[in-house]
Design a protein around this motif. Structure first.
Motif, PDB file in Angstrom:
ATOM      1  N   GLY A  41       0.845  -1.191   0.000  1.00  0.00           N
ATOM      2  CA  GLY A  41       0.000   0.000   0.000  1.00  0.00           C
ATOM      3  C   GLY A  41       0.873   1.230   0.000  1.00  0.00           C
ATOM      4  O   GLY A  41       1.779   1.374   0.828  1.00  0.00           O
ATOM      5  N   ILE A  42       0.651   2.130  -0.938  1.00  0.00           N
ATOM      6  CA  ILE A  42       1.462   3.349  -1.067  1.00  0.00           C
ATOM      7  C   ILE A  42       0.742   4.509  -0.391  1.00  0.00           C
ATOM      8  O   ILE A  42      -0.379   4.876  -0.770  1.00  0.00           O
ATOM      9  CB  ILE A  42       1.725   3.680  -2.544  1.00  0.00           C
ATOM     10  CG1 ILE A  42       2.400   2.501  -3.257  1.00  0.00           C
ATOM     11  CG2 ILE A  42       2.563   4.954  -2.665  1.00  0.00           C
ATOM     12  CD1 ILE A  42       3.755   2.119  -2.724  1.00  0.00           C
ATOM     13  N   VAL A  43       1.375   5.069   0.630  1.00  0.00           N
ATOM     14  CA  VAL A  43       0.803   6.231   1.311  1.00  0.00           C
ATOM     15  C   VAL A  43       0.895   7.439   0.383  1.00  0.00           C
ATOM     16  O   VAL A  43       1.947   7.720  -0.208  1.00  0.00           O
ATOM     17  CB  VAL A  43       1.546   6.506   2.628  1.00  0.00           C
ATOM     18  CG1 VAL A  43       0.997   7.754   3.301  1.00  0.00           C
ATOM     19  CG2 VAL A  43       1.433   5.303   3.566  1.00  0.00           C
ATOM     20  N   THR A  44      -0.200   8.143   0.232  1.00  0.00           N
ATOM     21  CA  THR A  44      -0.270   9.287  -0.677  1.00  0.00           C
ATOM     22  C   THR A  44      -0.805  10.507   0.062  1.00  0.00           C
ATOM     23  O   THR A  44      -1.340  10.387   1.174  1.00  0.00           O
ATOM     24  CB  THR A  44      -1.217   8.999  -1.856  1.00  0.00           C
ATOM     25  OG1 THR A  44      -2.570   8.950  -1.365  1.00  0.00           O
ATOM     26  CG2 THR A  44      -0.876   7.682  -2.539  1.00  0.00           C
ATOM     27  N   PRO A  45      -0.700  11.667  -0.559  1.00  0.00           N
ATOM     28  CA  PRO A  45      -1.444  12.808  -0.018  1.00  0.00           C
ATOM     29  C   PRO A  45      -2.950  12.537  -0.093  1.00  0.00           C
ATOM     30  O   PRO A  45      -3.403  11.620  -0.784  1.00  0.00           O
ATOM     31  CB  PRO A  45      -1.055  13.963  -0.962  1.00  0.00           C
ATOM     32  CG  PRO A  45       0.178  13.506  -1.667  1.00  0.00           C
ATOM     33  CD  PRO A  45       0.081  12.015  -1.752  1.00  0.00           C
ATOM     34  N   ILE A  46      -3.734  13.323   0.605  1.00  0.00           N
ATOM     35  CA  ILE A  46      -5.186  13.242   0.480  1.00  0.00           C
ATOM     36  C   ILE A  46      -5.578  14.008  -0.774  1.00  0.00           C
ATOM     37  O   ILE A  46      -5.375  15.223  -0.874  1.00  0.00           O
ATOM     38  CB  ILE A  46      -5.880  13.817   1.722  1.00  0.00           C
ATOM     39  CG1 ILE A  46      -5.534  12.957   2.941  1.00  0.00           C
ATOM     40  CG2 ILE A  46      -7.393  13.869   1.510  1.00  0.00           C
ATOM     41  CD1 ILE A  46      -6.077  13.482   4.247  1.00  0.00           C
ATOM     42  N   PHE A  47      -6.108  13.296  -1.747  1.00  0.00           N
ATOM     43  CA  PHE A  47      -6.406  13.892  -3.045  1.00  0.00           C
ATOM     44  C   PHE A  47      -7.702  14.697  -2.982  1.00  0.00           C
ATOM     45  O   PHE A  47      -8.696  14.258  -2.389  1.00  0.00           O
ATOM     46  CB  PHE A  47      -6.535  12.806  -4.121  1.00  0.00           C
ATOM     47  CG  PHE A  47      -5.285  11.990  -4.299  1.00  0.00           C
ATOM     48  CD1 PHE A  47      -4.139  12.564  -4.821  1.00  0.00           C
ATOM     49  CD2 PHE A  47      -5.254  10.651  -3.937  1.00  0.00           C
ATOM     50  CE1 PHE A  47      -2.978  11.824  -4.986  1.00  0.00           C
ATOM     51  CE2 PHE A  47      -4.104   9.890  -4.107  1.00  0.00           C
ATOM     52  CZ  PHE A  47      -2.961  10.483  -4.633  1.00  0.00           C
ATOM     53  N   LEU A  48      -7.674  15.841  -3.619  1.00  0.00           N
ATOM     54  CA  LEU A  48      -8.827  16.736  -3.632  1.00  0.00           C
ATOM     55  C   LEU A  48      -9.256  17.030  -5.061  1.00  0.00           C
ATOM     56  O   LEU A  48      -8.510  16.765  -6.018  1.00  0.00           O
ATOM     57  CB  LEU A  48      -8.480  18.050  -2.917  1.00  0.00           C
ATOM     58  CG  LEU A  48      -8.050  17.926  -1.449  1.00  0.00           C
ATOM     59  CD1 LEU A  48      -7.625  19.288  -0.918  1.00  0.00           C
ATOM     60  CD2 LEU A  48      -9.164  17.332  -0.606  1.00  0.00           C
ATOM     61  N   SER A  49     -10.429  17.578  -5.193  1.00  0.00           N
ATOM     62  CA  SER A  49     -10.970  17.916  -6.505  1.00  0.00           C
ATOM     63  C   SER A  49     -10.007  18.804  -7.275  1.00  0.00           C
ATOM     64  O   SER A  49      -9.497  19.802  -6.751  1.00  0.00           O
ATOM     65  CB  SER A  49     -12.309  18.645  -6.325  1.00  0.00           C
ATOM     66  OG  SER A  49     -12.833  19.051  -7.554  1.00  0.00           O
ATOM     67  N   GLY A  50      -9.729  18.413  -8.511  1.00  0.00           N
ATOM     68  CA  GLY A  50      -8.858  19.200  -9.374  1.00  0.00           C
ATOM     69  C   GLY A  50      -7.388  18.865  -9.284  1.00  0.00           C
ATOM     70  O   GLY A  50      -6.590  19.377 -10.069  1.00  0.00           O
ATOM     71  N   ASP A  51      -6.987  17.997  -8.345  1.00  0.00           N
ATOM     72  CA  ASP A  51      -5.568  17.631  -8.227  1.00  0.00           C
ATOM     73  C   ASP A  51      -5.089  16.891  -9.472  1.00  0.00           C
ATOM     74  O   ASP A  51      -5.860  16.216 -10.155  1.00  0.00           O
ATOM     75  CB  ASP A  51      -5.348  16.732  -7.008  1.00  0.00           C
ATOM     76  CG  ASP A  51      -5.291  17.510  -5.705  1.00  0.00           C
ATOM     77  OD1 ASP A  51      -5.180  18.749  -5.760  1.00  0.00           O
ATOM     78  OD2 ASP A  51      -5.373  16.875  -4.636  1.00  0.00           O
TER      79      ASP A  51
END
Length: 393
Positions: A10-20
């Motif tokens: 599992g790859i830890v990522t930023p929390i993705f938001l609309s438009g990213d």
């Protein structure tokens, strides 16, 4: 010599938001993980991305009002029947609110003793003790309660879905039948809310003379009042975003997987396979719930993931054909058999007991288990060595 086989991280990522920029951020996350945790990337590695973050970055959302407007335009706003919804606050409660808003009167027909994916209305042993035949008997709520009582709380959530679904709209009435055509006693306009059996349900209703028949996959196939949409699956695969909105199943996933494949090649020099995954295809042995509430496990994947496994059953090989060998002689004979195997082992005894499911269904189930459905923060899964076997160097 290799000392490990399939490995899923599992790859830890930023929390993705609309438009990213999802492609760029996933590239950053995978490469950073490899660098800081000191593992290599290889040709043939697989990157699996959960559908949720794609839908979020696409802003693929819809409100109850937008859904209701599309339903009213397609059904006219009179009396409507909704057949075979699953029992789920996450998957159906917001949709039910929108459906109720679109109609003057709404009849919701539940299957029993469980919904399509195994959520039980009551203990199946209660059905066995009753005189009710689920293949032929249809019930209103009074008949249902007389036969099965009021102990209808979901074993995991503690929710009584009969009472809960009724509470969502004052115009809702619940009936019970496993015959989709029972709803025609109340209305000729029917919204089929089942997932994997939807085409059979639609066909049965049309053959029985129903009026307007649509499925959840026919609603929001195009934008309604500025909403998101999914041309292939409509509302199928959606889940609750807020009390008044849903996140839809992502669209244009075939474009996304190719873009991520190309970006990772440019960044790492490696050729990756890429897929999008939703629910895994597995069943809980205790509760009997089949996890797959999405229309498919993987809506898109790169070409290297097409097909099904073509594997030899090592247990059969060693027990039945090479039983006289042992040690390195046995190991070498097994490797030779694997290297010489036919391109398609379907029907051969040597493949009996292997898993003939689609590769993407297997990978999607693996990815769903690795990433979980809660707070792990790993919406991207890196899978390595998937196409290796005992004979690989």
């Amino acid at each position: 010599m290799r000392y490990t086989g399939v490995c899923a991280r599992g790859i830890v990522t930023p929390i993705f938001l609309s438009g990213d920029d999802l492609v760029e951020m996933i590239c950053d996350s995978v490469c950073a993980a490899a660098k800081h945790e000191n593992f290599d990337l290889y040709d043939g590695d697989i990157i699996a991305v959960t559908e949720a973050v794609i839908g979020r970055t696409q802003s693929n959302y819809a409100t109850c009002e937008q859904i209701s407007d599309d339903l009213r335009a397609k059904f006219g706003g009179g009396t409507l029947g909704a057949v075979f919804p699953i029992l789920s606050r996450n998957r159906f409660s917001v949709l039910l609110r929108a459906i109720a808003m679109s109609a003057d009167k709404l009849y919701v027909q539940l299957s029993y003793p469980a919904d399509e994916v195994g959520n039980a209305l009551f203990d199946a042993r209660t059905l066995e003790r009753s005189k009710v035949n689920p293949y032929s008997d249809s019930l209103d709520e009074a008949g249902f309660r007389a036969a099965f009582g009021h102990d209808t709380k979901h074993p995991f959530t503690g929710i009584d879905y009969i009472e809960y679904y009724k509470s969502i709209g004052g115009n809702i009435e619940i009936v019970f039948s496993n015959d989709p055509c029972h709803i025609l006693k109340y209305t000729g306009d029917v919204l089929c809310c089942d997932i994997h059996s939807r085409e059979r349900t639609k066909a049965a209703l049309r053959a029985a003379g129903a009026g307007r028949v649509l499925g959840l996959d026919d609603i929001l196939t195009a934008s309604s009042g500025g909403s998101g949409y999914n041309a292939d699956y409509g509302l199928l695969g959606s889940n609750k975003a807020t009390a008044d909105s849903v996140k839809l199943f992502p669209r244009d996933c075939d474009v996304f997987v190719k873009q991520l494949q190309e970006a990772m090649k440019a960044r790492s020099g490696r050729h990756f396979e890429v897929m999008v995954y939703g629910d895994g295809g597995f069943k809980d042995p205790l509760g009997g719930i089949w996890e797959l509430a999405d229309p498919v496990i993987s809506p898109a994947y790169t070409s290297g993931l097409t097909g099904r496994p073509n594997e030899i059953k090592l247990k059969y090989l060693t027990d039945a054909e090479l039983y006289e060998l042992s040690g390195e002689e046995l190991a070498q004979a097994v490797r030779e058999r694997i290297r010489a195997k036919d391109g398609d082992l379907t029907g051969y005894m040597v493949s009996e007991g292997t898993t003939p499911r689609k590769i993407t269904d297997l990978l999607g189930s693996l990815s769903d288990l690795v990433s979980g459905s809660g707070d792990r923060g790993t919406p991207v899964v890196l899978i390595q060595n998937y196409f290796t076997n005992y004979a690989s160097e």
